[in-house]
Scaffold this motif. Structure first.
Motif, mmCIF file in Angstrom:
data_model
loop_
_atom_site.group_PDB
_atom_site.id
_atom_site.type_symbol
_atom_site.label_atom_id
_atom_site.label_comp_id
_atom_site.label_asym_id
_atom_site.label_seq_id
_atom_site.Cartn_x
_atom_site.Cartn_y
_atom_site.Cartn_z
ATOM 1 N N ILE A 1 0.832 -1.198 0.000
ATOM 2 C CA ILE A 1 0.000 0.000 0.000
ATOM 3 C C ILE A 1 0.868 1.249 0.000
ATOM 4 C CG2 ILE A 1 -1.686 1.348 1.302
ATOM 5 C CD1 ILE A 1 -2.821 -1.340 2.320
ATOM 6 N N VAL A 2 1.889 1.264 0.862
ATOM 7 C CA VAL A 2 2.789 2.418 0.932
ATOM 8 C C VAL A 2 3.543 2.578 -0.389
ATOM 9 C CG1 VAL A 2 4.840 3.363 2.063
ATOM 10 C CG2 VAL A 2 3.028 2.330 3.440
ATOM 11 N N HIS A 3 3.987 1.454 -0.957
ATOM 12 C CA HIS A 3 4.685 1.496 -2.243
ATOM 13 C C HIS A 3 3.790 2.100 -3.319
ATOM 14 C CE1 HIS A 3 6.028 -0.282 -6.136
ATOM 15 N NE2 HIS A 3 7.207 0.075 -5.664
ATOM 16 N N ALA A 4 2.540 1.679 -3.353
ATOM 17 C CA ALA A 4 1.602 2.200 -4.347
ATOM 18 C C ALA A 4 1.376 3.695 -4.156
ATOM 19 C CB ALA A 4 0.279 1.447 -4.259
ATOM 20 N N ARG A 5 1.287 4.137 -2.911
ATOM 21 C CA ARG A 5 1.076 5.563 -2.647
ATOM 22 C C ARG A 5 2.285 6.390 -3.077
ATOM 23 N NH1 ARG A 5 -2.822 6.711 1.256
ATOM 24 N NH2 ARG A 5 -2.388 8.896 0.782
ATOM 25 N N LEU A 6 3.478 5.868 -2.863
ATOM 26 C CA LEU A 6 4.684 6.589 -3.291
ATOM 27 C C LEU A 6 4.783 6.635 -4.814
ATOM 28 C CD1 LEU A 6 7.485 5.505 -0.780
ATOM 29 C CD2 LEU A 6 6.243 7.646 -0.880
ATOM 30 N N CYS A 7 4.394 5.551 -5.465
ATOM 31 C CA CYS A 7 4.359 5.555 -6.932
ATOM 32 C C CYS A 7 3.391 6.619 -7.430
ATOM 33 C CB CYS A 7 3.943 4.182 -7.465
ATOM 34 S SG CYS A 7 5.213 2.905 -7.313
ATOM 35 N N ILE B 1 10.720 2.774 -0.379
ATOM 36 C CA ILE B 1 11.774 3.615 -0.952
ATOM 37 C C ILE B 1 12.897 2.761 -1.527
ATOM 38 C CG2 ILE B 1 13.631 5.226 -0.349
ATOM 39 C CD1 ILE B 1 11.635 6.614 1.522
ATOM 40 N N SER B 2 13.258 1.680 -0.834
ATOM 41 C CA SER B 2 14.312 0.790 -1.335
ATOM 42 C C SER B 2 13.914 0.187 -2.674
ATOM 43 C CB SER B 2 14.580 -0.329 -0.316
ATOM 44 O OG SER B 2 15.129 0.198 0.874
ATOM 45 N N ARG B 3 12.658 -0.208 -2.806
ATOM 46 C CA ARG B 3 12.180 -0.772 -4.067
ATOM 47 C C ARG B 3 12.221 0.259 -5.189
ATOM 48 N NH1 ARG B 3 6.477 -3.345 -2.553
ATOM 49 N NH2 ARG B 3 6.428 -3.732 -4.807
ATOM 50 N N LEU B 4 11.855 1.487 -4.882
ATOM 51 C CA LEU B 4 11.859 2.540 -5.896
ATOM 52 C C LEU B 4 13.282 2.984 -6.233
ATOM 53 C CD1 LEU B 4 8.768 4.544 -4.636
ATOM 54 C CD2 LEU B 4 8.975 3.345 -6.821
ATOM 55 N N MET B 5 14.178 2.910 -5.274
ATOM 56 C CA MET B 5 15.589 3.210 -5.556
ATOM 57 C C MET B 5 16.179 2.156 -6.479
ATOM 58 S SD MET B 5 16.955 4.633 -1.856
ATOM 59 C CE MET B 5 18.648 4.824 -2.400
ATOM 60 N N ALA B 6 15.774 0.903 -6.302
ATOM 61 C CA ALA B 6 16.260 -0.174 -7.173
ATOM 62 C C ALA B 6 15.808 0.029 -8.614
ATOM 63 C CB ALA B 6 15.775 -1.523 -6.653
ATOM 64 N N ALA C 1 6.155 8.930 6.472
ATOM 65 C CA ALA C 1 5.517 8.077 7.477
ATOM 66 C C ALA C 1 4.433 8.854 8.228
ATOM 67 C CB ALA C 1 6.560 7.544 8.451
ATOM 68 N N LYS C 2 4.723 10.104 8.554
ATOM 69 C CA LYS C 2 3.743 10.938 9.261
ATOM 70 C C LYS C 2 2.529 11.207 8.386
ATOM 71 C CE LYS C 2 3.216 15.333 11.705
ATOM 72 N NZ LYS C 2 3.902 16.595 12.143
ATOM 73 N N ALA C 3 2.764 11.526 7.106
ATOM 74 C CA ALA C 3 1.665 11.832 6.188
ATOM 75 C C ALA C 3 0.759 10.625 5.974
ATOM 76 C CB ALA C 3 2.222 12.320 4.857
ATOM 77 N N LEU C 4 1.352 9.434 5.923
ATOM 78 C CA LEU C 4 0.581 8.210 5.682
ATOM 79 C C LEU C 4 0.108 7.543 6.971
ATOM 80 C CD1 LEU C 4 2.676 6.572 2.801
ATOM 81 C CD2 LEU C 4 0.610 7.971 2.622
ATOM 82 N N ASP C 5 0.568 8.087 8.115
ATOM 83 C CA ASP C 5 0.203 7.545 9.426
ATOM 84 C C ASP C 5 0.626 6.082 9.557
ATOM 85 O OD1 ASP C 5 -0.802 7.604 12.006
ATOM 86 O OD2 ASP C 5 -2.836 7.074 11.394
ATOM 87 N N VAL C 6 1.891 5.828 9.199
ATOM 88 C CA VAL C 6 2.463 4.490 9.331
ATOM 89 C C VAL C 6 3.832 4.613 10.003
ATOM 90 C CG1 VAL C 6 1.260 3.586 7.302
ATOM 91 C CG2 VAL C 6 3.550 4.581 7.041
ATOM 92 N N MET D 1 9.160 1.790 8.910
ATOM 93 C CA MET D 1 9.640 0.560 8.275
ATOM 94 C C MET D 1 9.032 0.314 6.886
ATOM 95 S SD MET D 1 9.784 -3.327 9.801
ATOM 96 C CE MET D 1 10.825 -2.757 11.160
ATOM 97 N N PRO D 2 7.704 0.357 6.701
ATOM 98 C CA PRO D 2 7.173 0.124 5.356
ATOM 99 C C PRO D 2 7.558 1.228 4.375
ATOM 100 C CG PRO D 2 5.424 0.786 6.854
ATOM 101 C CD PRO D 2 6.628 0.496 7.695
ATOM 102 N N VAL D 3 7.795 2.429 4.879
ATOM 103 C CA VAL D 3 8.243 3.526 4.018
ATOM 104 C C VAL D 3 9.650 3.246 3.508
ATOM 105 C CG1 VAL D 3 8.763 5.992 3.895
ATOM 106 C CG2 VAL D 3 6.775 5.202 5.198
ATOM 107 N N ARG D 4 10.524 2.803 4.397
ATOM 108 C CA ARG D 4 11.899 2.461 3.977
ATOM 109 C C ARG D 4 11.884 1.334 2.959
ATOM 110 N NH1 ARG D 4 13.064 2.710 9.729
ATOM 111 N NH2 ARG D 4 14.020 4.730 10.234
ATOM 112 N N ASP D 5 11.012 0.346 3.169
ATOM 113 C CA ASP D 5 10.909 -0.771 2.235
ATOM 114 C C ASP D 5 10.469 -0.279 0.857
ATOM 115 O OD1 ASP D 5 10.570 -3.824 1.708
ATOM 116 O OD2 ASP D 5 8.637 -2.970 1.115
#
Length: 224
Positions: A16-22, A56-61, A42-47, A50-54
């Motif tokens: 879900i977080v990945h989709a929102r960042l996309c 971001i790592s996928r999008l950096m790849a 994390a604050k904006a998504l209220d999470v 950890m899932p934000v870092r995950d």
């Protein structure tokens, strides 16, 4: 034994977080030069972070995000060689998507496409940059989804995560109006069942945007 059981659909927090960042990138909410932090997302998504870092790592790849400085994350600036390579790939796979979509046109598709086109034209007239970029994405992907190929759509999506933020650079050169003329040509060609004319309009759109972005990045190298 399990014939009566319906499949369970469950989205993880990470997905879900990945989709929102996309969406943040593809809707033009993050331009080159702008940066965000894990904590702010994390604050904006209220999470939790950890899932934000995950995500971001996928999008950096994928090359869609990079570390700007310290804890700040931003959109990486494309090099000219990367831009050239992206141009060649986009001209092939996006043209294929338009060609396939042209063979799958129906009234619902044309109605949805015209609605998005009108929003994009209004955004250009009103000088609303982020609205234009969001509608530009919606216009192209309304077509690409009509190609009915999830694999092709995913390939195009990955490329757009890298190129879409650079469409901000087109605004300063007044290119959005030029782009909308090409979008209108694309729509009318699809409406008339003329796939090859639609492909030609797409190629004009991609190539003209490439020239502006390439020149702008070159100017930045020269002044930098």
């Amino acid at each position: 034994m399990f014939e009566s059981l319906a499949p369970v659909k469950r989205e993880t927090l990470q997905s879900i977080v990945h989709a929102r960042l996309c969406d943040l990138i593809l809707e033009g909410q993050l331009a080159p030069g702008e940066s965000v932090t894990v904590a702010s997302i994390a604050k904006a998504l209220d999470v939790s972070p950890m899932p934000v870092r995950d995500a971001i790592s996928r999008l950096m790849a994928l090359g869609a995000l990079t570390v700007v400085s310290g804890r700040s994350i931003g959109v990486p600036r494309l090099g000219l060689e990367e831009l050239d390579d992206m141009l060649r790939v986009r001209l092939e796979i996006e043209a294929t998507a338009v060609r396939w979509a042209a063979g799958n046109v129906d009234k619902a598709f044309l109605g949805a496409l015209e609605t998005v086109l009108e929003k994009m034209e209004e955004a250009e007239r009103s000088d609303r940059v982020k609205d234009f970029i969001r509608s530009n994405h919606d216009f192209h992907f309304t077509i690409y989804r009509q190609a009915a190929s999830p694999l092709l759509l995913q390939l195009i999506s990955n490329i757009w995560l890298r190129i879409n933020p650079h469409f901000h650079l087109l605004h300063r050169h007044g290119h959005y109006r030029v782009s909308n003329r090409q979008h209108r040509k694309m729509f009318e060609a699809l409406q008339n069942g003329d796939g090859e004319t639609a492909v030609a309009a797409l190629r004009e759109d991609i190539e003209s945007a490439y020239k502006v972005i390439s020149a702008t990045l070159s100017e930045g190298d020269a002044t930098g």
